[in-house]
Design an enzyme around this catalytic site. Sequence first.
Site, PDB file in Angstrom:
ATOM      1  N   GLN A   1      -4.798  -1.378   9.716  1.00  0.00           N
ATOM      2  CA  GLN A   1      -4.578  -2.695   9.108  1.00  0.00           C
ATOM      3  C   GLN A   1      -5.114  -3.783  10.042  1.00  0.00           C
ATOM      4  OE1 GLN A   1      -3.238  -3.285   5.961  1.00  0.00           O
ATOM      5  NE2 GLN A   1      -3.841  -5.403   6.337  1.00  0.00           N
TER       6      GLN A   1
ATOM      7  N   LYS B   1       0.842  -1.201   0.000  1.00  0.00           N
ATOM      8  CA  LYS B   1       0.000   0.000   0.000  1.00  0.00           C
ATOM      9  C   LYS B   1       0.873   1.246   0.000  1.00  0.00           C
ATOM     10  CE  LYS B   1      -3.757  -2.425   2.309  1.00  0.00           C
ATOM     11  NZ  LYS B   1      -4.404  -2.797   3.565  1.00  0.00           N
TER      12      LYS B   1
ATOM     13  N   ASP C   1     -11.186   2.594   4.056  1.00  0.00           N
ATOM     14  CA  ASP C   1     -11.580   1.185   3.959  1.00  0.00           C
ATOM     15  C   ASP C   1     -13.103   1.022   3.918  1.00  0.00           C
ATOM     16  OD1 ASP C   1      -9.614  -0.715   3.624  1.00  0.00           O
ATOM     17  OD2 ASP C   1      -9.115  -0.872   5.750  1.00  0.00           O
TER      18      ASP C   1
END
Length: 286
Positions: A97, A53, A120
């Site tokens: 994460q 990422k 997200d």
Amino acid sequence: MSVILDGKSLSLKLREQIQVETQELVSKYKKQPHLVVILVGENPASQSYVHSKEKACIKAGMKSTVILKEDTITQLELEEIIIHLNDDDSVHGILLQLPIPKHLDEEKIINLIDPRKDVDGFTDINVGKLNKGRSDALVPCTPLGITRILEEYNIETIGKHCVIIGRSQIVGKPIASLMLQRNCTVTTCHSKTQDMRGITNQADILVVAIGKANMIDETYVKPGAVVIDVGINRVEGVITGDVDFDRVEPIAGYITPVPKGVGPMTIACLLENTLTCYKRMESCKQ
Ligand code: NAP
């Protein structure tokens, strides 16, 4: 023989478009889009995802910050980090994460993220907006990537029967919402579903997100169906999908390979969501 849905090439194309748009907007707003990723602990798979990422962000001309914390971090310490990032004007996207260690309250921490920076799409606000069909929802990256693949290959969704195997918050549930918005008739299967083959054999579009290597063979698939394999499983060091590609590919109409199918689209859509957050925040300041 089926058409291979090439997520890798599409992701590169999208990433190039995002890079060009980023460059234009940086000259306009005099500020880079900035994604902050928080990684707790030393899970090797998570470390590898975070590294990918970070690399993708930098390549797109965005600023990337990774906050690394030991797995002994307390709930309060992690909450304070999120609150600080929410208040920081230079931060456009915040990504926690997952998974995080069990002693932390994942739901509470995710919902502390400012929904405008929730790249997200996991906060209750964005999940609610997605389910209401609101166009300002931030949509989870993997399901968003699947819709981008369907669009790229002009796959008709209106009136089609879309069967999804899996009901996770990350993939199964949001893709069900998105396919309903695209006027599919949607059926979701899970581990308690009875006669799953009978259901999947009616699918014009079959989305598989189970986490079991090669579970779906040709007996689950209607000839000519569009098969989207979300699974990422490591079998003796080899990345394998949930669909037995060699057995399904000859009868499917379209199929995503693993790797190079849905996986690369997830990162492209993370960049897309970061750019979306940036555009919304910076245009408000003008
Ligand atoms: P998950 O949270 O473990 O959910 C798995 C789902 O599959 C659950 O809903 C479960 O049903 C269902 N299931 C399990 N065994 C089943 C069976 N025998 N028959 C029918 N349904 C069954 O997994 P996830 O996070 O959605 O991920 C699924 C897969 O996608 C994994 O391989 C993951 O690595 C991969 N993934 C890939 C990406 C990407 O970027 N390509 C992103 C996210 C995930 P119950 O709800 O009844 O338990």
